[in-house]
Every structure is written in C-alpha cells, then in structure tokens.
Design a protein around this motif. Structure first.
Motif, mmCIF file in Angstrom:
data_model
loop_
_atom_site.group_PDB
_atom_site.id
_atom_site.type_symbol
_atom_site.label_atom_id
_atom_site.label_comp_id
_atom_site.label_asym_id
_atom_site.label_seq_id
_atom_site.Cartn_x
_atom_site.Cartn_y
_atom_site.Cartn_z
ATOM 1 N N GLY A 129 22.062 5.120 -42.830
ATOM 2 C CA GLY A 129 21.935 4.157 -43.912
ATOM 3 C C GLY A 129 22.081 4.743 -45.290
ATOM 4 N N GLU A 130 22.071 6.063 -45.414
ATOM 5 C CA GLU A 130 22.268 6.722 -46.706
ATOM 6 C C GLU A 130 23.702 7.211 -46.876
ATOM 7 N N GLY A 131 24.569 6.878 -45.907
ATOM 8 C CA GLY A 131 25.970 7.262 -45.991
ATOM 9 C C GLY A 131 26.289 8.630 -45.431
ATOM 10 N N THR A 132 25.315 9.278 -44.799
ATOM 11 C CA THR A 132 25.538 10.618 -44.245
ATOM 12 C C THR A 132 26.102 10.504 -42.836
ATOM 13 N N ARG A 133 27.242 11.127 -42.620
ATOM 14 C CA ARG A 133 27.915 11.057 -41.328
ATOM 15 C C ARG A 133 27.350 12.113 -40.374
ATOM 16 N N GLN A 134 27.278 11.749 -39.126
ATOM 17 C CA GLN A 134 26.857 12.692 -38.078
ATOM 18 C C GLN A 134 27.730 13.944 -38.142
ATOM 19 N N PRO A 135 27.142 15.137 -38.286
ATOM 20 C CA PRO A 135 27.952 16.351 -38.473
ATOM 21 C C PRO A 135 28.773 16.707 -37.241
ATOM 22 N N ARG A 136 29.928 17.300 -37.489
ATOM 23 C CA ARG A 136 30.832 17.687 -36.410
ATOM 24 C C ARG A 136 30.387 18.972 -35.730
ATOM 25 N N GLU A 137 29.790 19.878 -36.496
ATOM 26 C CA GLU A 137 29.426 21.190 -35.955
ATOM 27 C C GLU A 137 28.460 21.040 -34.792
ATOM 28 N N GLU A 138 28.782 21.700 -33.698
ATOM 29 C CA GLU A 138 27.964 21.592 -32.501
ATOM 30 C C GLU A 138 26.877 22.659 -32.467
ATOM 31 N N SER A 139 25.707 22.261 -32.001
ATOM 32 C CA SER A 139 24.618 23.216 -31.783
ATOM 33 C C SER A 139 23.780 22.729 -30.620
ATOM 34 N N GLY A 140 23.073 23.643 -29.976
ATOM 35 C CA GLY A 140 22.193 23.280 -28.885
ATOM 36 C C GLY A 140 20.853 22.793 -29.401
ATOM 37 N N PRO A 141 19.960 22.423 -28.499
ATOM 38 C CA PRO A 141 18.665 21.873 -28.906
ATOM 39 C C PRO A 141 17.795 22.844 -29.694
ATOM 40 N N VAL A 142 17.853 24.147 -29.385
ATOM 41 C CA VAL A 142 16.980 25.125 -30.035
ATOM 42 C C VAL A 142 17.611 25.579 -31.355
ATOM 43 N N PRO A 143 16.860 25.616 -32.457
ATOM 44 C CA PRO A 143 15.427 25.344 -32.559
ATOM 45 C C PRO A 143 15.083 23.993 -33.173
ATOM 46 N N SER A 144 16.104 23.227 -33.624
ATOM 47 C CA SER A 144 15.800 22.021 -34.405
ATOM 48 C C SER A 144 16.540 20.786 -33.914
ATOM 49 N N GLY A 145 16.961 20.783 -32.663
ATOM 50 C CA GLY A 145 17.636 19.632 -32.099
ATOM 51 C C GLY A 145 19.137 19.791 -32.061
ATOM 52 N N ALA A 146 19.771 19.158 -31.062
ATOM 53 C CA ALA A 146 21.219 19.275 -30.883
ATOM 54 C C ALA A 146 21.969 18.508 -31.968
ATOM 55 N N SER A 147 23.203 18.924 -32.227
ATOM 56 C CA SER A 147 24.054 18.237 -33.193
ATOM 57 C C SER A 147 25.497 18.319 -32.715
ATOM 58 N N GLY A 148 26.362 17.549 -33.391
ATOM 59 C CA GLY A 148 27.778 17.520 -33.040
ATOM 60 C C GLY A 148 28.217 16.125 -32.669
ATOM 61 N N TRP A 149 29.525 15.930 -32.484
ATOM 62 C CA TRP A 149 30.079 14.653 -32.057
ATOM 63 C C TRP A 149 30.061 14.585 -30.529
ATOM 64 N N VAL A 150 29.911 13.389 -30.009
ATOM 65 C CA VAL A 150 29.933 13.181 -28.566
ATOM 66 C C VAL A 150 31.380 12.897 -28.157
ATOM 67 N N ARG A 151 31.881 13.658 -27.191
ATOM 68 C CA ARG A 151 33.270 13.534 -26.728
ATOM 69 C C ARG A 151 33.300 13.218 -25.245
ATOM 70 N N ARG A 152 34.215 12.321 -24.849
ATOM 71 C CA ARG A 152 34.406 11.985 -23.437
ATOM 72 C C ARG A 152 35.902 11.798 -23.174
ATOM 73 N N THR A 153 36.351 12.216 -21.998
ATOM 74 C CA THR A 153 37.713 11.955 -21.578
ATOM 75 C C THR A 153 37.737 10.651 -20.789
ATOM 76 N N VAL A 154 38.563 9.692 -21.235
ATOM 77 C CA VAL A 154 38.569 8.352 -20.647
ATOM 78 C C VAL A 154 39.996 7.991 -20.265
ATOM 79 N N GLY A 155 40.149 7.350 -19.111
ATOM 80 C CA GLY A 155 41.439 6.871 -18.684
ATOM 81 C C GLY A 155 41.971 7.625 -17.484
#
Length: 505
Positions: free
Chosen positions: A479-505
């Motif tokens: 709601g503040e205009g901040t986009r979900q960051p692309r950089e991927e990281s695992g859960p440790v130490p402050s939670g996972a981040s990155g875009w969710v990707r799936r192969t479809v079709g």
C-alpha cells in the motif's frame, strides 16, 4: 565379552523401555504429563542456535521430528536401564518378584521425577514391571554356557528361551503399536471447540471475508478465511501447555508505575473487537504454506499497557508465554497489539495459545506469543528466544504473492487461470503483478475486495492463453508503493524474499 544372557536381558530391557513410553502415552496422551515432554523440552532449550538454524534450513518442518525422536530414544534408554537393573537383581537373587518390583518401583520414581505427576507415572511403571516379571527366567531354566552341560545345554532349552524372549518382546512392541493406534483414533474424535466468549461479532466478520473473496475455478484453493484445522501451527516444542481460563492470568511486571495482574474474566469484560489478521511464519520458504488468516476475538492491549504506566530507559518490553517462549518488543509497537481469546468465533485451540495469545500487527507469526502470561517492562534491551539463536527477532514481515499448485487451473475455454494470495503486513496489498514470460512484461491481476483490517492478505487472479510452456512470475506491491524485491534469500535470519516463479503449460 557379552554372553547370551546379557544379550537377552538387553533386548528385554529395550522392549521394557519402549513399553514404558507407550504406557505413559496411553495414560497421559500428548500432554505435558507425558514422560517424553521434559526431555524434549531440555533438548530444545540446550540445543545451540547454530544447530537449530541448520536443522530448519536442512529439514524444514521435519526438523521438529528430529528432536522428538531423540527425546523418545533418550527416555526409552532411561527406562530400559531401570529394567536392566531389575533383571540383573532378579538374576542375583533368583527371585522374579524382586526384579519386577525394583524395575517397576524405579520406573515409577523416574517417571514421577520427570513429570511431577505421581499417579500418571504408573502408566510407565507397570509395563516395565510386566516385561521384567514375564521375561525374566531363573538360571535353572536358561541355557548353559556350554552345550555339554546336560539338559540346560540342549537345543530344546535354547529354542524355548528364544521363543519366550521373542514372545515378550513381540508383546511389548504390540502394546506400543496398539497404544499409538488407539490414542490417534481417540485424538481424531476430539470434541468440537465451544464458542469464544463475546464472539457474536465474529460471524459478521467471517461473512465479510466470504463476500470479499474472489471466485476461483479451483475448488481446492482456500478463501480469505483459513479454517482452524488448516491453520499452520509452529512452536518451540512439541508439547503445548495446558492452561485453563480459570487458571490463566496476565501480569505486568518490571519497570512500571504499578504492577497489575489481569484475570481471564476481567479481560473478556473489556471492549471487544473482531479483527481479521494474517499470520505468516518467518521460517517458511517464499512460496511456502505456513500462512493463514482468521477472525480473532479479543481486546486492544494499549489501555492495559497505559494503566500500568510503562517506564524504563529502553521503552521496550519482554513478552513471555507458558511454554517458555519469550520475545521483546518496543513499547510503541506492543501498544498496537491485540490480546485474542477467540479464533473464527471459537475458543482458541490449545495449539494456538488457549486461553489467550497476543497478536502484533505486521510482524512475523513467531513473535505473536501464545499462552501469554507476563509482560515485563525493561530498562535495558534484551534478546528474545529466536534472537539468541541467530534470527532477527521482532522484524516486520516481507511482502509476498503466493502461487501454489492448486492455484494453476485449466479453464474450459483453453485458458489457464493463475490464482493465489498476497500479503504485505500493515501497509496492505495495493496490487499483484503477473508475468507469463519470465518477467519481461507484466499485467495487473484482479484482486479481492479490500477489507477494513490493516494486517490481512488479499486474493489475486489472472487468466491467460497459453501457447506452450510459460515461466510465470508473480510479485506484490504494498500500500505504500513498495514492490516485492526480486533478490532471493532464504528464511534465515529475517524471512525469505524474492519473486515466486512457476513453470506452467
């Protein structure tokens, strides 16, 4: 060198140890009175943070099973040692009753010492006494060391003793299996949860969530409300505290103008709200499933906090639960919190913190202390449970748009429907963007109607015409205009981040 008699007694002792654990489970169930619980709690408390983090990263949710398995093995070994001592004493005195009494009495003392429950300790003691009493054989009935020693060295005696031993062991293991199956069947027939006190407004809020939901082609994708039995549940130990509403109280201590203790009856008489709140686990992967939304019945914490006149130089407080968990919050963040005693109109289940838990808007689920019993105002900042183990602690959630398997559905007209949930904490979700070409181009997805609650997820939906295999990427904008960051990281130490990707079709 170990002879045949010692091997036989070791086998019987191991069976007795397993039967002790099963007997305790039969009597107490999966409760704090179960003999495994204190050992499991000690393992949780003593395991170094680096090992905890390694287990979470390597094994995920199965990591909990490892410390439970270790605890069970330790307890089996403890009761097995007591049984072995009973068998040895029976052999020394050549009296079955002596061995059974020592094994049973020693097991009762061990179980009572571990759990503090004397009557329930009989559940562990009696099976040990039975295995030792039935399994022990006098020296005249056991095989001799040399086959030349007359009848005692004959194959018939050896076979009879072997059959006796295997029969006792099989009986003990059968008791273990029957106990597990029986207890699980009883657990599946639990009584339904009663309505939460003063939760009449929850039904209205639940209807609001249902009305705001999108219509999906998939019947398996959940709506805006997560049913209680599907809501994720993560704790620091496997055994939930059992606290009744009559026993419960919340005490404000430490750097306060005046200490205060609030009973459950007093709490539920305070102004009531029914808030839709989403919780997400800091330890989940970016597209994990440890996330859910419920309508929580409770009361704001701010008036109670102000009534004790918080003091202390750090403007911070430590929250503690009956399970030994603790987490620190700044006072101004804590003041936005909510003390909940209801979940989707029902009393909080034991696993979700019955009778009262705290909800702190926009923060990871692990910071929302269950079985809340104390709020200590501090003069100096201190680390919480997970901070001591290398995690960030009380950080705010990261933004995420989810795309699970059941959110990918082929429509009757040949198009593919993509659907899921997005969550961004208190800023809320403004939009969800979908790419079907690996992130080169983006389209705004359809969103569920916004809710008046600040800390709740939204559903999203997008349909497209496939022309082969597509790399689908989804991301949310808060709601503040901040986009979900692309950089991927695992859960440790402050939670996972990155875009969710799936192969479809």
């Amino acid at each position: 060198m170990i002879d045949g008699t010692e091997r036989r007694e070791t086998l019987l002792a191991s069976a007795a140890g397993a039967a002790a654990v099963a007997g305790s489970y039969l009597v107490t169930g999966w409760t704090p009175s179960f003999v495994v619980r204190p050992v499991d709690q000690a393992i949780v408390n003593l395991t170094p943070g680096a090992i905890v983090t390694f287990a979470i990263e390597t094994f995920g949710e199965a990591g909990h099973l490892i410390h439970v398995a270790v605890a069970v093995a330790v307890v089996v070994g403890l009761f097995g040692a007591v049984a072995f001592a009973g068998l040895r004493l029976a052999a020394r005195t050549d009296r079955r009753a002596t061995g059974a009494a020592v094994a049973g009495g020693g097991s009762w003392l061990l179980a009572a010492g571990l759990t503090g429950v004397s009557l329930g300790a009989l559940g562990a003691a009696l099976p040990v006494a039975a295995v030792v009493g039935i399994g022990w054989l006098p020296s005249s009935a056991t095989p001799a060391e040399s086959p030349s020693d007359g009848v005692r060295g004959s194959p018939a005696v050896v076979d009879a003793v072997r059959r006796r031993t295997l029969g006792v062991v099989a009986g003990a293991l059968g008791f273990v299996a029957a106990t597990v199956v029986g207890r699980r069947s009883l657990a599946s027939a639990d009584d339904p949860l009663p309505d939460a006190p003063r939760s009449d407004g929850a039904a209205v809020r639940l209807r609001e969530l249902d009305s705001a939901s999108l219509a999906f082609e998939s019947d398996e994708l959940q709506g805006l409300e997560t049913p209680i039995d599907e809501f994720y549940n993560v704790d620091i130990a496997e055994f939930d505290p059992e606290v009744t509403a009559d026993e419960w109280s919340l005490t404000f201590t430490g750097e306060v103008g005046s200490e205060r203790t609030v009973s459950f009856d007093e709490l539920i008489e305070r102004p009531v709200e029914n808030r839709a709140v989403t919780l997400r686990c800091v330890g989940e992967d970016q597209n994990g499933r440890r996330i859910g939304t419920a309508v929580w019945t409770g009361t704001p914490i701010r008036p109670l906090l102000e009534s004790v006149d918080p003091q202390g130089d750090c403007d911070c407080a430590m929250l503690r639960g009956e399970d030994g968990y603790y987490v620190e919050f700044p006072v101004d963040v804590l003041a936005e919190g909510f003390l909940a005693w209801g979940m989707n109109g029902k009393e909080l289940p034991t696993g979700h913190g019955h009778p009262v838990r705290v909800l702190i808007p926009g923060h990871w689920g692990e910071t929302n202390v269950k079985w809340l019993s104390e709020i200590e105002l501090l003069s100096v900042e201190d680390d919480g449970y997970w901070e001591e183990r290398g995690w960030e602690g009380t950080g705010e959630v990261t933004t995420v748009a989810k795309l699970w398997d059941e959110g990918i559905t082929e429509l009757g007209d040949g198009r593919i429907e993509l659907a899921g949930h997005a969550y961004a904490g208190t800023p809320g979700v403004d939009r969800v963007e979908v790419s079907t070409d690996g992130g080169d181009t983006w389209t705004d997805a359809e969103l569920s109607d916004p809710l008046p609650d600040a800390d709740v997820w939204r559903q999203w939906r997008h349909a497209f015409e496939p022309d082969g295999e597509h790399e689908v990427v989804v991301r949310a904008v808060d709601g503040e205009g901040t986009r979900q960051p692309r950089e991927e990281s695992g859960p440790v130490p402050s939670g996972a981040s990155g875009w969710v990707r799936r192969t479809v079709g």
